[in-house]
Scaffold this motif. Structure first.
Motif, PDB file in Angstrom:
ATOM      1  N   ALA A  20       0.832  -1.199   0.000  1.00 37.82           N
ATOM      2  CA  ALA A  20       0.000   0.000   0.000  1.00 37.82           C
ATOM      3  C   ALA A  20       0.867   1.250   0.000  1.00 37.82           C
ATOM      4  CB  ALA A  20      -0.907   0.003   1.233  1.00 37.82           C
ATOM      5  N   THR A  21       0.254   2.356  -0.335  1.00 37.98           N
ATOM      6  CA  THR A  21       0.921   3.644  -0.223  1.00 37.98           C
ATOM      7  C   THR A  21       0.296   4.387   0.947  1.00 37.98           C
ATOM      8  OG1 THR A  21      -0.643   4.735  -1.700  1.00 37.98           O
ATOM      9  CG2 THR A  21       1.327   3.768  -2.702  1.00 37.98           C
ATOM     10  N   GLY A  22       0.954   5.396   1.412  1.00 40.99           N
ATOM     11  CA  GLY A  22       0.424   6.171   2.529  1.00 40.99           C
ATOM     12  C   GLY A  22       1.243   5.935   3.781  1.00 40.99           C
ATOM     13  N   GLN A  23       0.569   5.920   4.919  1.00 44.30           N
ATOM     14  CA  GLN A  23       1.267   5.797   6.200  1.00 44.30           C
ATOM     15  C   GLN A  23       1.799   4.396   6.457  1.00 44.30           C
ATOM     16  OE1 GLN A  23      -1.348   7.228   9.226  1.00 44.30           O
ATOM     17  NE2 GLN A  23      -1.212   9.341   8.546  1.00 44.30           N
ATOM     18  N   THR A  24       1.248   3.398   5.765  1.00 40.86           N
ATOM     19  CA  THR A  24       1.716   2.023   5.925  1.00 40.86           C
ATOM     20  C   THR A  24       2.170   1.484   4.575  1.00 40.86           C
ATOM     21  OG1 THR A  24      -0.456   1.085   5.515  1.00 40.86           O
ATOM     22  CG2 THR A  24       0.083   1.589   7.792  1.00 40.86           C
ATOM     23  N   ASN A  25       3.004   0.475   4.611  1.00 39.26           N
ATOM     24  CA  ASN A  25       3.499  -0.144   3.387  1.00 39.26           C
ATOM     25  C   ASN A  25       2.796  -1.455   3.065  1.00 39.26           C
ATOM     26  OD1 ASN A  25       6.275   1.100   4.762  1.00 39.26           O
ATOM     27  ND2 ASN A  25       5.822   1.725   2.675  1.00 39.26           N
ATOM     28  N   ILE A  26       2.267  -2.105   4.095  1.00 43.14           N
ATOM     29  CA  ILE A  26       1.570  -3.371   3.924  1.00 43.14           C
ATOM     30  C   ILE A  26       0.319  -3.362   4.790  1.00 43.14           C
ATOM     31  CG2 ILE A  26       1.644  -5.869   4.336  1.00 43.14           C
ATOM     32  CD1 ILE A  26       4.555  -5.843   3.665  1.00 43.14           C
ATOM     33  N   ILE A  27      -0.785  -3.823   4.205  1.00 44.24           N
ATOM     34  CA  ILE A  27      -2.029  -3.971   4.953  1.00 44.24           C
ATOM     35  C   ILE A  27      -2.480  -5.414   4.794  1.00 44.24           C
ATOM     36  CG2 ILE A  27      -4.447  -3.282   5.137  1.00 44.24           C
ATOM     37  CD1 ILE A  27      -3.602  -0.550   4.041  1.00 44.24           C
ATOM     38  N   ALA A  28      -2.879  -6.033   5.901  1.00 44.37           N
ATOM     39  CA  ALA A  28      -3.357  -7.413   5.861  1.00 44.37           C
ATOM     40  C   ALA A  28      -4.619  -7.535   6.692  1.00 44.37           C
ATOM     41  CB  ALA A  28      -2.283  -8.359   6.402  1.00 44.37           C
ATOM     42  N   ALA A  29      -5.538  -8.363   6.238  1.00 46.09           N
ATOM     43  CA  ALA A  29      -6.720  -8.715   7.018  1.00 46.09           C
ATOM     44  C   ALA A  29      -6.432 -10.063   7.666  1.00 46.09           C
ATOM     45  CB  ALA A  29      -7.951  -8.798   6.126  1.00 46.09           C
ATOM     46  N   VAL A  30      -6.564 -10.106   8.981  1.00 48.02           N
ATOM     47  CA  VAL A  30      -6.188 -11.280   9.754  1.00 48.02           C
ATOM     48  C   VAL A  30      -7.403 -11.779  10.526  1.00 48.02           C
ATOM     49  CG1 VAL A  30      -4.720 -12.063  11.655  1.00 48.02           C
ATOM     50  CG2 VAL A  30      -3.827 -10.440   9.999  1.00 48.02           C
ATOM     51  N   ARG A  31      -7.568 -13.095  10.596  1.00 57.05           N
ATOM     52  CA  ARG A  31      -8.657 -13.678  11.395  1.00 57.05           C
ATOM     53  C   ARG A  31      -8.063 -14.711  12.344  1.00 57.05           C
ATOM     54  NH1 ARG A  31     -13.871 -13.308  11.109  1.00 57.05           N
ATOM     55  NH2 ARG A  31     -13.799 -12.486   9.000  1.00 57.05           N
ATOM     56  N   CYS A  32      -8.397 -14.561  13.619  1.00 63.84           N
ATOM     57  CA  CYS A  32      -7.948 -15.480  14.654  1.00 63.84           C
ATOM     58  C   CYS A  32      -9.162 -15.939  15.458  1.00 63.84           C
ATOM     59  CB  CYS A  32      -6.938 -14.803  15.579  1.00 63.84           C
ATOM     60  SG  CYS A  32      -5.422 -14.298  14.736  1.00 63.84           S
ATOM     61  N   ARG A  33      -9.016 -17.018  16.245  1.00 71.78           N
ATOM     62  CA  ARG A  33     -10.146 -17.558  17.004  1.00 71.78           C
ATOM     63  C   ARG A  33     -10.487 -16.741  18.240  1.00 71.78           C
ATOM     64  NH1 ARG A  33      -8.226 -23.608  16.208  1.00 71.78           N
ATOM     65  NH2 ARG A  33      -6.432 -22.643  17.166  1.00 71.78           N
ATOM     66  N   GLY A  34      -9.678 -15.805  18.597  1.00 69.53           N
ATOM     67  CA  GLY A  34      -9.937 -14.979  19.761  1.00 69.53           C
ATOM     68  C   GLY A  34      -8.772 -14.039  19.996  1.00 69.53           C
ATOM     69  N   THR A  35      -8.908 -13.214  21.011  1.00 70.47           N
ATOM     70  CA  THR A  35      -7.869 -12.225  21.257  1.00 70.47           C
ATOM     71  C   THR A  35      -6.553 -12.864  21.697  1.00 70.47           C
ATOM     72  OG1 THR A  35      -8.767 -11.870  23.479  1.00 70.47           O
ATOM     73  CG2 THR A  35      -9.457 -10.330  21.744  1.00 70.47           C
ATOM     74  N   GLU A  36      -6.632 -14.002  22.392  1.00 67.22           N
ATOM     75  CA  GLU A  36      -5.399 -14.680  22.799  1.00 67.22           C
ATOM     76  C   GLU A  36      -4.628 -15.170  21.579  1.00 67.22           C
ATOM     77  OE1 GLU A  36      -8.447 -15.635  23.959  1.00 67.22           O
ATOM     78  OE2 GLU A  36      -8.379 -14.730  25.957  1.00 67.22           O
ATOM     79  N   GLU A  37      -5.355 -15.732  20.610  1.00 69.39           N
ATOM     80  CA  GLU A  37      -4.694 -16.207  19.391  1.00 69.39           C
ATOM     81  C   GLU A  37      -4.166 -15.034  18.564  1.00 69.39           C
ATOM     82  OE1 GLU A  37      -6.145 -18.369  15.416  1.00 69.39           O
ATOM     83  OE2 GLU A  37      -6.441 -19.590  17.220  1.00 69.39           O
ATOM     84  N   LEU A  38      -4.905 -13.932  18.549  1.00 70.49           N
ATOM     85  CA  LEU A  38      -4.426 -12.736  17.842  1.00 70.49           C
ATOM     86  C   LEU A  38      -3.140 -12.228  18.477  1.00 70.49           C
ATOM     87  CD1 LEU A  38      -4.747 -10.496  15.727  1.00 70.49           C
ATOM     88  CD2 LEU A  38      -6.178  -9.279  17.391  1.00 70.49           C
ATOM     89  N   TYR A  39      -3.101 -12.185  19.793  1.00 71.71           N
ATOM     90  CA  TYR A  39      -1.880 -11.751  20.482  1.00 71.71           C
ATOM     91  C   TYR A  39      -0.711 -12.665  20.137  1.00 71.71           C
ATOM     92  CZ  TYR A  39       1.523 -10.691  24.063  1.00 71.71           C
ATOM     93  OH  TYR A  39       2.679 -10.358  24.703  1.00 71.71           O
ATOM     94  N   ALA A  40      -0.947 -13.981  20.172  1.00 69.27           N
ATOM     95  CA  ALA A  40       0.123 -14.937  19.842  1.00 69.27           C
ATOM     96  C   ALA A  40       0.574 -14.742  18.397  1.00 69.27           C
ATOM     97  CB  ALA A  40      -0.359 -16.360  20.077  1.00 69.27           C
ATOM     98  N   TYR A  41      -0.363 -14.511  17.488  1.00 77.05           N
ATOM     99  CA  TYR A  41      -0.004 -14.291  16.083  1.00 77.05           C
ATOM    100  C   TYR A  41       0.876 -13.054  15.936  1.00 77.05           C
ATOM    101  CZ  TYR A  41      -0.249 -12.977  11.226  1.00 77.05           C
ATOM    102  OH  TYR A  41       0.095 -12.589   9.963  1.00 77.05           O
ATOM    103  N   LEU A  42       0.462 -11.959  16.549  1.00 77.06           N
ATOM    104  CA  LEU A  42       1.237 -10.721  16.450  1.00 77.06           C
ATOM    105  C   LEU A  42       2.612 -10.882  17.088  1.00 77.06           C
ATOM    106  CD1 LEU A  42      -1.558  -8.140  17.285  1.00 77.06           C
ATOM    107  CD2 LEU A  42      -0.534  -8.582  15.042  1.00 77.06           C
ATOM    108  N   ASN A  43       2.656 -11.529  18.242  1.00 76.74           N
ATOM    109  CA  ASN A  43       3.915 -11.685  18.961  1.00 76.74           C
ATOM    110  C   ASN A  43       4.850 -12.685  18.285  1.00 76.74           C
ATOM    111  OD1 ASN A  43       5.506 -11.136  21.441  1.00 76.74           O
ATOM    112  ND2 ASN A  43       5.216 -13.334  21.746  1.00 76.74           N
ATOM    113  N   ASP A  44       4.315 -13.845  17.926  1.00 76.33           N
ATOM    114  CA  ASP A  44       5.165 -14.934  17.444  1.00 76.33           C
ATOM    115  C   ASP A  44       5.466 -14.878  15.948  1.00 76.33           C
ATOM    116  OD1 ASP A  44       4.959 -15.766  20.064  1.00 76.33           O
ATOM    117  OD2 ASP A  44       3.459 -17.313  19.633  1.00 76.33           O
ATOM    118  N   LYS A  45       4.472 -14.520  15.133  1.00 67.96           N
ATOM    119  CA  LYS A  45       4.694 -14.544  13.680  1.00 67.96           C
ATOM    120  C   LYS A  45       5.073 -13.176  13.129  1.00 67.96           C
ATOM    121  CE  LYS A  45       2.043 -18.602  12.397  1.00 67.96           C
ATOM    122  NZ  LYS A  45       0.985 -19.121  11.512  1.00 67.96           N
TER     123      LYS A  45
END
Length: 103
Positions: A47-72
């Protein structure tokens, strides 16, 4: 008193939302290709603008989202910052119509 729905009939909690990444210039392609391989990523684009990459992410819950952001995401070389937001409600979904066949 209302009985709770059986486990198999309960709606699955999901945490979904955009992830905006700011990789260093030379890491843009590598980060994009890495995101494309992640099972949690439903859509990713440069993307152009303030970010270079935009992704839509789906996780089973906030704990899995946190693990995804932290680990991957956190393990990707070249990421300077990441911004996330949870989608509270989806209003519209893009669907592809079949191509018209000339007749």
């Amino acid at each position: 008193m209302r009985d709770k729905a059986p486990q198999s009939r309960r709606p699955r909690r999901t945490a979904a939302g955009p992830v905006a990444a700011h990789p260093t210039g030379s890491a843009l392609a590598a980060v994009g290709h890495a995101l494309a391989e992640h099972a949690e990523v439903e859509f990713a684009a440069a993307a152009t603008g303030q970010t270079n990459i935009i992704a839509a992410v789906r996780c089973r819950g906030t704990e899995e989202l946190y693990a995804y952001l932290n680990d991957k995401i956190g393990a990707l070389d070249g990421i300077r910052t990441v911004e996330t937001a949870l989608m509270l409600r989806q209003i519209k979904q893009l669907t592809l119509a079949p191509a018209a066949v000339p007749g």
